[in-house]
Motif scaffolding. Structure first.
Motif, short mmCIF file in Angstrom:
data_model
loop_
_atom_site.label_atom_id
_atom_site.label_comp_id
_atom_site.label_asym_id
_atom_site.label_seq_id
_atom_site.Cartn_x
_atom_site.Cartn_y
_atom_site.Cartn_z
N GLN A 282 -25.22 -3.71 -4.07
CA GLN A 282 -24.18 -2.78 -3.62
C GLN A 282 -24.72 -1.37 -3.78
OE1 GLN A 282 -20.00 -3.34 -4.76
NE2 GLN A 282 -19.91 -1.18 -5.35
N ILE A 283 -24.52 -0.54 -2.77
CA ILE A 283 -24.97 0.85 -2.81
C ILE A 283 -23.76 1.76 -2.89
CG2 ILE A 283 -26.21 2.67 -1.60
CD1 ILE A 283 -27.82 0.48 -0.19
N ASP A 284 -23.70 2.59 -3.95
CA ASP A 284 -22.64 3.59 -4.09
C ASP A 284 -23.23 4.96 -3.77
OD1 ASP A 284 -20.70 1.78 -4.82
OD2 ASP A 284 -21.16 1.93 -6.96
N THR A 285 -22.54 5.72 -2.96
CA THR A 285 -23.02 7.04 -2.55
C THR A 285 -22.03 8.13 -2.93
OG1 THR A 285 -22.00 6.99 -0.35
CG2 THR A 285 -24.18 5.98 -0.58
N VAL A 286 -22.58 9.31 -3.20
CA VAL A 286 -21.77 10.50 -3.44
C VAL A 286 -22.29 11.58 -2.50
CG1 VAL A 286 -21.06 12.29 -5.06
CG2 VAL A 286 -21.30 9.93 -5.84
N THR A 287 -21.40 12.13 -1.69
CA THR A 287 -21.77 13.19 -0.75
C THR A 287 -20.97 14.43 -1.07
OG1 THR A 287 -22.21 11.55 0.97
CG2 THR A 287 -21.94 13.83 1.68
N LYS A 288 -21.67 15.56 -1.25
CA LYS A 288 -21.01 16.82 -1.57
C LYS A 288 -20.95 17.70 -0.33
CE LYS A 288 -22.57 16.80 -6.39
NZ LYS A 288 -23.33 17.53 -7.45
N THR A 289 -19.78 18.25 -0.08
CA THR A 289 -19.60 19.16 1.05
C THR A 289 -18.88 20.41 0.59
OG1 THR A 289 -17.54 18.02 1.64
CG2 THR A 289 -19.56 17.35 2.79
N LYS A 290 -19.27 21.55 1.17
CA LYS A 290 -18.60 22.81 0.87
C LYS A 290 -17.67 23.16 2.02
CE LYS A 290 -21.96 24.96 -2.22
NZ LYS A 290 -22.84 26.15 -2.43
N VAL A 291 -16.44 23.49 1.67
CA VAL A 291 -15.43 23.81 2.69
C VAL A 291 -14.94 25.23 2.46
CG1 VAL A 291 -13.18 23.20 3.63
CG2 VAL A 291 -14.72 21.40 2.81
#
Length: 464
Positions: free
Chosen positions: A43-52
């Motif tokens: 299982q692959i867990d991902t975290v993606t950071k975005t600036k708004v």
């Protein structure tokens, strides 16, 4: 009669015994597949950071700049989004273990972690992606003994073969579902970024989170990477699609060794065989990719391909249509000779062509001739006469231009959609087949006799 009944009873008892033996848990082939493959699917867990951008600070009104102007520095807020998918351990090089998944699973991820069925977890990093096949490779390091998947041969699949899907749908880790191969060679859907692969269709249940997981045969070999489903609701309805593992093998190698995938470039404008061409073929059932035009000084041009050629095989692989050719050429290594089998003027030919990497120089080359044409039929002539106050004779023969490519010699020469070409190099033409036959044998310059707006004009296209 009694003797016959005894024979039937003995046969029935034998069948029952065989079924009982086959149903014994130790002889269950699906149990063995699950036991062998679950340890190599993660299982692959991902975290993606975005600036708004959130707008100005409300207190900026009270704290203005020294010149009296308001502080216009934009304010940003960082958000984290989490995702999950599946992956397959496909390679081990020293302490580095490589996991194959879908590109869309790891897209823009800032953090990656993988989780095995035995509870072990590792942080991982992206090695590279092949977005045109929706494949990605990630790596983690460990001295632990990590099992490696056994890769099968996806070219050796038949409709009706068993298919087992293993992954983490909706986060339910190490889930196994069973089905069959419903179809092979399914093309990509229009609009999908991954246009350099075909798909295996299966009715084994695939849901969100299965992406990047394994499609396995009855021998426990990986035959596909589960990628997408066709569904109106977003849930499984028995229409799952997997990238064939043979399409992934060269990607794995390229990403490990180079970190990127380089596509072979042929340099043709192609499509499926037009009806106006197929009706003049001796083999009415001929399949292949039709070459409408080619880029000057491209591998196709230098290798001897001509507009009007029908490519039927590449390195022995049957080409059914233009999608097949696109996929086959994309898999060819640049700089190595490839054998092309084709039909030209109803004759079988073979050419050796060296695909290249497409560079900035090739992007500036022009298409030859760069036009699409269809037969000038009586119906088209009648329509032109009715709607454009023309006086074309219904007996007029030739082809009519339906489109002109912007980056083409025809465009530079002044060929326009709607032009009627009746003569090429002094030879009258009656149809599309004759048009391409004349084009393919032409020298450095080609003359067209054209009817445009009731006027006859001559155009000369330079093929240099």
């Amino acid at each position: 009669m009694i003797q016959s009944s005894k024979k039937i009873l003995i046969i029935l008892l034998g069948c029952i015994s065989a079924l009982a033996f086959a149903s014994n848990a130790s002889d269950n082939p699906f149990r063995k597949v699950a036991k062998d493959v679950i340890p190599v699917v993660v299982q692959i867990d991902t975290v993606t950071k975005t600036k708004v951008k959130t707008g100005q600070n409300p207190f900026d009104f009270f704290f203005k700049n020294q010149d009296g102007s308001e502080n216009e520095t934009p304010q940003y807020r960082e958000f984290e989004s989490r995702g999950l998918g599946s992956g397959i351990v496909v390679e081990s090089r020293g302490n580095k273990k490589y996991v194959l998944t879908n590109s869309h699973v790891i897209k823009d991820a800032n953090k990656l972690s993988i989780h095995f069925s035995n509870g072990r977890s590792y942080d991982a990093e992206i090695v590279g992606e092949d977005k045109r096949r929706d494949l990605g490779l990630i790596v983690f390091e460990t001295k632990d003994d990590i099992p490696i998947a056994k890769l099968g041969d996806s070219d050796d699949l038949y409709i009706g073969d068993w298919a087992i899907a293993i992954g983490s749908p909706l986060g339910y880790e190490s889930s196994v579902t069973l089905g069959i191969i419903s179809a092979v060679g399914r093309p990509s859907v229009t609009g999908m970024e991954a246009d350099f692969t075909d798909y295996i269709q299966t009715d084994a249940a695939i849901n969100q989170g299965n992406s990047g997981g394994a499609l396995v045969n009855i021998d426990g070999e990986i035959i596909g990477i589960n990628t997408w489903i066709a569904s109106g609701s977003g849930g499984n309805i028995g229409l799952g699609f997997s990238i064939p593992i043979n399409n992934a093998k060269p990607v794995i190698k390229a990403l490990i060794e180079k970190g990127s995938v380089e596509y072979g470039w042929l340099g043709v404008s192609m499509g499926n065989i037009p009806n106006d061409i197929s009706q003049d073929l001796r083999d009415k059932d001929l399949k292949g990719a039709f070459v409408h035009s080619l880029f000057k000084d491209s591998p196709a041009d230098k290798g001897g391909l001509k507009p009007g050629d029908i490519i039927t095989r590449v390195n022995g692989r049957v080409i059914k249509d233009s999608e097949d050719l696109l996929s086959s050429v994309g898999n060819l290594p640049a700089g190595e000779a490839a054998n092309f089998e084709l039909v030209r003027d109803n004759k079988n030919l073979q050419l050796k062509i060296f695909p290249e990497l497409r560079d900035t120089k090739s992007l500036k080359s022009l298409l030859w001739p760069g036009i699409n044409v269809v037969n000038l039929t009586k119906e088209i002539v009648d329509s032109i006469n009715e709607h454009y106050n023309s006086n074309l004779r219904t007996s007029t023969k030739g082809v009519i231009v339906i489109s002109v490519a912007n980056d083409s010699i025809a465009k530079l020469t002044g060929v326009l959609p709607g032009d009627i070409i009746t003569n090429v190099e002094g030879n009258n033409i009656k149809n599309v087949t004759e048009f391409f036959n004349e084009i393919s044998t032409a020298d450095s310059e080609v003359s067209f006799s054209v009817i445009r707006n009731n006027q006859k004009i001559k155009l000369i296209l330079s093929n240099e």
